[in-house]
Design an enzyme around this catalytic site. Structure first.
Site, mmCIF file in Angstrom:
data_model
loop_
_atom_site.group_PDB
_atom_site.id
_atom_site.type_symbol
_atom_site.label_atom_id
_atom_site.label_comp_id
_atom_site.label_asym_id
_atom_site.label_seq_id
_atom_site.Cartn_x
_atom_site.Cartn_y
_atom_site.Cartn_z
ATOM 1 N N GLU A 110 0.823 -1.225 0.000
ATOM 2 C CA GLU A 110 0.000 0.000 0.000
ATOM 3 C C GLU A 110 0.852 1.267 0.000
ATOM 4 O O GLU A 110 0.626 2.183 0.805
ATOM 5 C CB GLU A 110 -0.961 -0.015 1.187
ATOM 6 C CG GLU A 110 -2.012 -1.100 1.085
ATOM 7 C CD GLU A 110 -3.045 -1.048 2.200
ATOM 8 O OE1 GLU A 110 -2.877 -0.242 3.134
ATOM 9 O OE2 GLU A 110 -4.030 -1.811 2.131
ATOM 10 N N GLU A 117 -5.606 -8.657 -0.256
ATOM 11 C CA GLU A 117 -6.352 -8.298 0.955
ATOM 12 C C GLU A 117 -7.810 -8.133 0.555
ATOM 13 O O GLU A 117 -8.146 -7.247 -0.234
ATOM 14 C CB GLU A 117 -5.829 -7.004 1.594
ATOM 15 C CG GLU A 117 -4.479 -7.148 2.271
ATOM 16 C CD GLU A 117 -4.094 -5.922 3.095
ATOM 17 O OE1 GLU A 117 -5.013 -5.228 3.598
ATOM 18 O OE2 GLU A 117 -2.889 -5.656 3.216
#
Length: 566
Positions: free
Chosen positions: A215, A340
């Site tokens: 991220e 995720e």
């Protein structure tokens, strides 16, 4: 894993940026004109696999992956608890290992997550008594480093899972990634490989899949970057790692979510720059019932339709990857790693983080940071399980591009498995849809033709109530149908026709295996440590004839699985 710092919404469409027009229905699905208020015993929907149906793709084993991050009690008190009655010589909880095997997990992403962006992998190797304690900036905790890559490798060997290893692109980068690669995969005879041997692992770990950061677009991430900065960094790291070992499969960070302002352009920028040495781009998407505190009906209906958002997410990232391929005159497709995904009630975490920030802002603090505190320990409802079953259907229906996925996370932290300290481990409601797919979805995936009533949602407009996927292993002659009723109010009865499965003889010889239904009249019902089997799938009373046709009634907010064989 995104945090509150980004002003994010855990649903991948930010509430302030939701589309006002309906999202197109998923491939192979049409909305019928049948009213949703009729007699539920009269079929008003259908699922059919026609003789000319072509498979989406082969079902990739990595689609049934999970995620272990050094966060809360996922590692310490989850997979590792030396003082537990079931702990083995390595400190691994056998009761948790048994449930991981029952869940059918194939590949586990490790060690993060936000955690990895401030992590020194060297801290977790060698004798435990010599390992340093560090501050974890991601979750404001103390990391003891009792678990590291050596230990997790040993755990994965016992669990029978592949490892997807993430490297630190926040505070470190190229040199640390190459050193770690040499340590885990190198043949004896070089410094880092010999250190691994000295630590008790003689043979290379053969870790093939690597996440290059986590991220990195998120301002909550240690060392976060602009698209251009990360594109340059991942290009250099991926190039060097493949010089060291050309057979690696490398995953670039995609956007942290569809709510990010650079969603789509981030993927295009990164993949265009580093196309030659990348194999996957990551996708992260979390969902929750925004009206869970007041049990607002409209919010529940939006939540049940979360797969509409995931479908749009997949299309956007696939398009960006294709543009990068064309810009490079390439021939390979960059696959998607949905590493995720799942249900996460992030509003609870946001409140907890806001409280911590308010306290921390009042001067300097010198108190110790906690070790493995209870964080993100969501207790899931029957409705949450139905949504996760729906999301798994979506992943399977797009497995031509989504070739890897990690349901986040595995134990205690937003997890299908909960483990009590010094006590039992138990299955959350979300355990069951994942396990059914992981254990029985084999062969080829098919997106059947679906005729369905529509339901109205505030977030996505009018969408089909019914969704389904079929998998069929022609060689083993075994198949699986997964279907979901996302209607919050109305049951629907559907006819199922599987007579078009390839390899069936003229008249068909299908037989029903196990059929089960997950539904509760109270969609907010949960499993708990005191009542671990309050919500479990129940037998679905259907009869399948030899040609593979049957009728099934799906109550409001329900998920079914039908195993069959030839």
């Amino acid at each position: 894993m995104t945090t509150h710092n980004s002003q994010y919404s855990a649903e991948t469409t930010h509430p302030d940026k939701q589309e006002s027009s309906p999202v197109p229905t998923a491939a192979g699905t049409t909305a019928s004109n049948v009213s949703t208020t009729g007699n539920a015993t009269t079929p008003d929907a259908s699922i059919a696999l026609n003789a000319d149906a072509t498979p989406v793709a082969d079902v990739p084993p990595r689609l049934f992956g999970s995620f272990v991050e050094h966060l809360g009690r996922c590692v310490y008190g989850g997979i590792y608890e030396p003082s537990h009655p079931t702990a083995d010589e390595n400190g691994f909880r056998q009761d948790v290992l048994d449930l991981v095997k029952e869940l059918g997990v194939t590949c586990v992403r490790y060690p993060g997550g936000n955690f990895v962006s401030n992590y020194n992998w060297e801290d977790g190797i060698g004798p435990r008594e010599n390992r340093p304690m560090r501050r974890d900036l991601a979750w404001h905790c103390t990391e003891t480093n009792e678990m590291g890559i050596d230990d997790f490798y040993r755990w994965s060997q016992k669990a029978g899972t592949e490892i997807m290893l993430a490297v630190n692109m926040g505070t470190r980068g190229l040199k640390a990634a190459l050193d770690e690669l040499e340590y885990v995969n190198g043949a004896p005879g070089t410094a880092w490989a010999d250190q691994r041997v000295a630590n008790g692992i003689e043979e290379p770990m053969d870790i093939k899949m690597w996440c290059i950061g986590n991220e990195m677009d998120g301002p909550w991430q240690v060392g976060h970057m602009s698209p251009e900065e990360y594109a340059g960094a991942v290009d250099k790291v991926a190039h060097a790692m493949k010089l060291a070992e050309s057979g690696l499969e490398l995953v670039a960070c995609g956007s942290s979510g569809a709510y990010m302002p650079t969603f789509g352009t981030w993927e295009k920028t990164v993949l265009t720059k580093a196309y030659e040495n990348l194999d996957f781009v990551s996708c992260h998407a979390y969902y929750f019932d925004r009206g869970h505190k007041t049990r607002a009906a409209a919010s529940m209906q939006d939540f049940l339709a979360s797969s509409e958002d995931m479908t749009k997410f997949i299309a956007t990232v696939s398009d960006a990857a294709d543009q990068a391929r064309e810009a490079n005159n390439g021939t390979k497709d960059i696959a998607l790693s949905f590493d995720e995904w799942g249900v996460w009630y992030s509003d609870k975490w946001n409140e907890q983080e806001d409280q911590w920030k308010a306290e921390a802002a009042q001067g300097l603090h010198h108190e110790p940071w906690p070790k493995s505190p209870h964080l993100l320990e969501d207790i899931y409802t029957a409705a949450d399980a139905v949504v996760e079953g729906s999301l798994m259907i979506t992943l399977l229906k797009h497995c031509d591009r989504v070739r890897s996925a990690s349901r986040a996370q595995l134990v205690n932290v937003i997890a299908p498995i909960m483990a009590e300290e010094h006590g039992p481990a138990w299955r959350q409601t979300t355990f069951y849809p994942f396990a059914e797919a992981a254990l029985h979805a084999r062969g080829q995936a098919y997106a059947p033709a679906i005729s369905s009533p529509t339901i109205h949602t505030e977030a996505y407009g009018d969408v089909p109530a019914i969704d389904a996927v079929v998998t069929w292993d022609e060689q083993a002659r075994t198949g699986l149908l997964l279907a979901v009723n996302c209607d919050a109010n109305t049951p629907h009865t559907l006819t199922i026709d599987l007579s078009g499965l390839p390899g069936l003889p003229g008249l068909g010889t299908l037989a029903l295996g196990k059929a089960q239904l997950l539904h509760e009249d109270d969609p907010y019902r949960t499993n708990t440590a005191e009542a671990p089997e309050a919500v479990t799938p129940q037998p679905l009373g259907i009869a399948m004839n030899a040609t593979g046709t049957c009728t099934a009634t799906l109550p409001a907010i329900s998920w079914i699985s039908v195993e069959f064989h030839g």
